[in-house]
Write an enzyme that holds these catalytic residues in place. Structure first.
Site, PDB file in Angstrom:
ATOM      1  N   HIS A   8      48.000  36.061  34.872  1.00 52.45           N
ATOM      2  CA  HIS A   8      47.285  34.863  34.428  1.00 52.45           C
ATOM      3  C   HIS A   8      47.807  33.583  35.075  1.00 52.45           C
ATOM      4  O   HIS A   8      47.630  32.490  34.542  1.00 52.45           O
ATOM      5  CB  HIS A   8      47.326  34.745  32.903  1.00 52.45           C
ATOM      6  CG  HIS A   8      46.515  35.797  32.198  1.00 52.45           C
ATOM      7  ND1 HIS A   8      45.180  35.629  31.916  1.00 52.45           N
ATOM      8  CD2 HIS A   8      46.860  37.026  31.751  1.00 52.45           C
ATOM      9  CE1 HIS A   8      44.730  36.718  31.299  1.00 52.45           C
ATOM     10  NE2 HIS A   8      45.727  37.587  31.204  1.00 52.45           N
ATOM     11  N   ASP A  26      46.931  33.030  38.387  1.00 55.33           N
ATOM     12  CA  ASP A  26      46.052  32.731  39.524  1.00 55.33           C
ATOM     13  C   ASP A  26      45.104  31.583  39.233  1.00 55.33           C
ATOM     14  O   ASP A  26      44.941  30.684  40.060  1.00 55.33           O
ATOM     15  CB  ASP A  26      45.296  33.981  39.985  1.00 55.33           C
ATOM     16  CG  ASP A  26      44.451  34.637  38.908  1.00 55.33           C
ATOM     17  OD1 ASP A  26      44.646  34.329  37.707  1.00 55.33           O
ATOM     18  OD2 ASP A  26      43.591  35.472  39.264  1.00 55.33           O
ATOM     19  N   SER A  82      23.899  53.071  41.644  1.00 52.46           N
ATOM     20  CA  SER A  82      25.285  53.443  41.387  1.00 52.46           C
ATOM     21  C   SER A  82      25.366  54.931  41.109  1.00 52.46           C
ATOM     22  O   SER A  82      24.749  55.422  40.149  1.00 52.46           O
ATOM     23  CB  SER A  82      25.828  52.668  40.178  1.00 52.46           C
ATOM     24  OG  SER A  82      27.044  53.232  39.725  1.00 52.46           O
ATOM     25  N   GLU A 103      31.759  36.257  40.898  1.00 52.29           N
ATOM     26  CA  GLU A 103      32.336  36.562  39.587  1.00 52.29           C
ATOM     27  C   GLU A 103      32.423  35.330  38.700  1.00 52.29           C
ATOM     28  O   GLU A 103      32.151  35.404  37.499  1.00 52.29           O
ATOM     29  CB  GLU A 103      33.715  37.196  39.739  1.00 52.29           C
ATOM     30  CG  GLU A 103      34.339  37.612  38.431  1.00 52.29           C
ATOM     31  CD  GLU A 103      35.074  38.935  38.499  1.00 52.29           C
ATOM     32  OE1 GLU A 103      35.775  39.267  37.540  1.00 52.29           O
ATOM     33  OE2 GLU A 103      34.932  39.647  39.506  1.00 52.29           O
ATOM     34  N   ASP A 105      42.157  38.625  42.731  1.00 48.09           N
ATOM     35  CA  ASP A 105      41.561  39.948  42.894  1.00 48.09           C
ATOM     36  C   ASP A 105      40.759  40.049  44.181  1.00 48.09           C
ATOM     37  O   ASP A 105      40.852  41.039  44.914  1.00 48.09           O
ATOM     38  CB  ASP A 105      40.665  40.276  41.695  1.00 48.09           C
ATOM     39  CG  ASP A 105      41.459  40.400  40.409  1.00 48.09           C
ATOM     40  OD1 ASP A 105      42.695  40.487  40.486  1.00 48.09           O
ATOM     41  OD2 ASP A 105      40.835  40.393  39.336  1.00 48.09           O
TER      42      ASP A 105
END
Length: 400
Positions: free
Chosen positions: A38, A40, A71, A163, A175
């Protein structure tokens, strides 16, 4: 990885028909965060490593603006028009791909319509960033198929915007950068303010990465992640108001400044800020320890990180704490901590290679007895980041 490519190629034909259009293939890895929880989105430091679990996308262009997605793991299909990219209802897997198209269009690119089939073996909801793997694989595949010529920095940033701005998760860049820029046998020491990084060697002959999925799922949009982002911002605003200097993120708060004004903060905000400041220092210490081969210190810092995430940041849960306890009680484990945003997901441990099998069995047996859940456990090696895959190639990206 070749098996996933073949399955995705076949699914592309089965779902959307045969075509003479040239096929493009791309893949991107999941990641573990060795330390730096946490930090970033607070413009701090992180130390992730890509793992040899990858998302593969096989696709081809269309002559219209339709995007067809399939998918394999979920056996689900979705179709949209690039003219109508709005999200509809609750978040699902396809939003992470559509978000990449959306951000590319908003950035002035013209990706055009495509048929895309998605396969791979990155666990979903396990805290190893399956979302970033999907976003970065999508951006890399779209770039290849449409010939956009995107630099790697643009791929990572586009995936991050998908995101944060399209899906709505208040995450930092870690990420997406890990999924894009990682290299085999290395961790990525990333400064999330300057967006610069260094590769730090990880000696797989002396320590293996063990990931234990607790089986507890989380939804980052609806759980406490975004609440933590807001609480950190409240801390920033408080320090900016109290201090004589400008504070734009928790990166600007020194230990001395925190000590001076900590008592003026609400208890919860004080705890959140204390974790972030201490975690940044732990990341820097872990990098120095890795570079000098001091894996015992790295392990101790990982354990301290978990305690801070548990007590000050309050993003752990009983199942994560249980796995960390079971791991660190074993002599073959150097250190362990939750990885990802928490509230469920996985624990990452550094383990003596000779002890891997015994550690795995010990954790599995005890965790199953305590929770009734048979955990998924993965032995991983640091892997390469996103790549385009030439047709007929079987490249070594450390994946199965």
């Amino acid at each position: 990885m070749s098996e996933h490519i073949r399955r995705a190629e076949q699914a592309l034909i089965d779902q959307f028909g045969d075509s003479d259009e040239e096929i493009g293939i791309a893949s991107a890895p999941g990641r573990v965060n060795l330390i730096g929880g946490h930090t970033d989105y607070n413009e701090g430091f992180v130390l992730p490593a890509a793992i040899d679990r990858r998302t593969v996308i096989v696709g081809r262009p269309r002559d219209d603006d339709v995007v067809n997605l399939y998918s394999l793991s979920l056996d689900e299909q979705r179709s949209i028009s690039l003219e109508d990219r709005d999200r509809d209802g609750e978040t699902n897997w396809s939003d992470y791909v559509i978000g990449v198209f959306d951000r590319l269009v908003e950035r002035g690119y013209e990706p055009g319509g495509m048929d895309l089939a998605i396969a791979g073996n990155v666990p979903i909801g396990a805290g190893v960033s399956s979302s970033a793997a999907l976003e970065v694989a999508a951006a890399t595949a779209i770039d290849s198929i449409a010939g956009l010529g995107l630099p790697k920095e643009e791929i990572a940033k586009t995936a991050w915007e998908a995101e944060t701005q399209f899906v709505g998760v208040g995450c930092g860049i870690m990420d997406q950068f890990a999924a894009t820029f990682s290299e085999a046998d290395s961790a990525l020491f990333l400064d999330c303010r300057s967006e610069t990084f260094d590769l730090v060697p990880v000696d797989s002959e002396r320590a293996r990465i063990l990931v234990v999925d607790t089986g507890v799922q989380h939804d980052l949009v609806e759980d406490g992640h975004n609440e933590r982002v807001r609480q950190c911002q409240e801390g920033v605003e408080a320090f900016d108001r109290l201090a004589d200097e400008s504070v734009s993120s928790l990166r600007d708060v020194s230990a001395e400044l925190f000590d001076e004004y900590a008592d003026d903060l609400p208890e919860t905000i004080r705890k959140r800020c204390r974790h972030v400041l201490a975690e940044n220092e732990r990341v820097k210490e872990a990098v120095e320890a890795l570079e000098s081969g001091d894996l015992e210190t790295v392990g101790a810092l990982m354990c301290a990180s978990h305690e801070s995430l548990r007590d000050d940041y309050e993003t752990s849960c009983d199942e994560l704490d249980l796995v960390v306890e079971l791991a660190t009680e074993h002599d073959g484990v150097l250190g362990a901590r939750m990885t990802g945003s928490g509230f469920g997901g996985s624990v990452v441990s550094l383990v003596d290679p000779d002890a891997v099998d015994d550690v795995e069995e010990t954790i599995r047996t005890a965790y199953r007895a305590e929770t009734g859940i048979d955990p998924e456990i993965y032995v991983c090696e640091p892997a390469a980041g996103a790549t385009e895959v030439p047709l007929e190639a079987d490249i070594d990206v450390r994946s199965d």
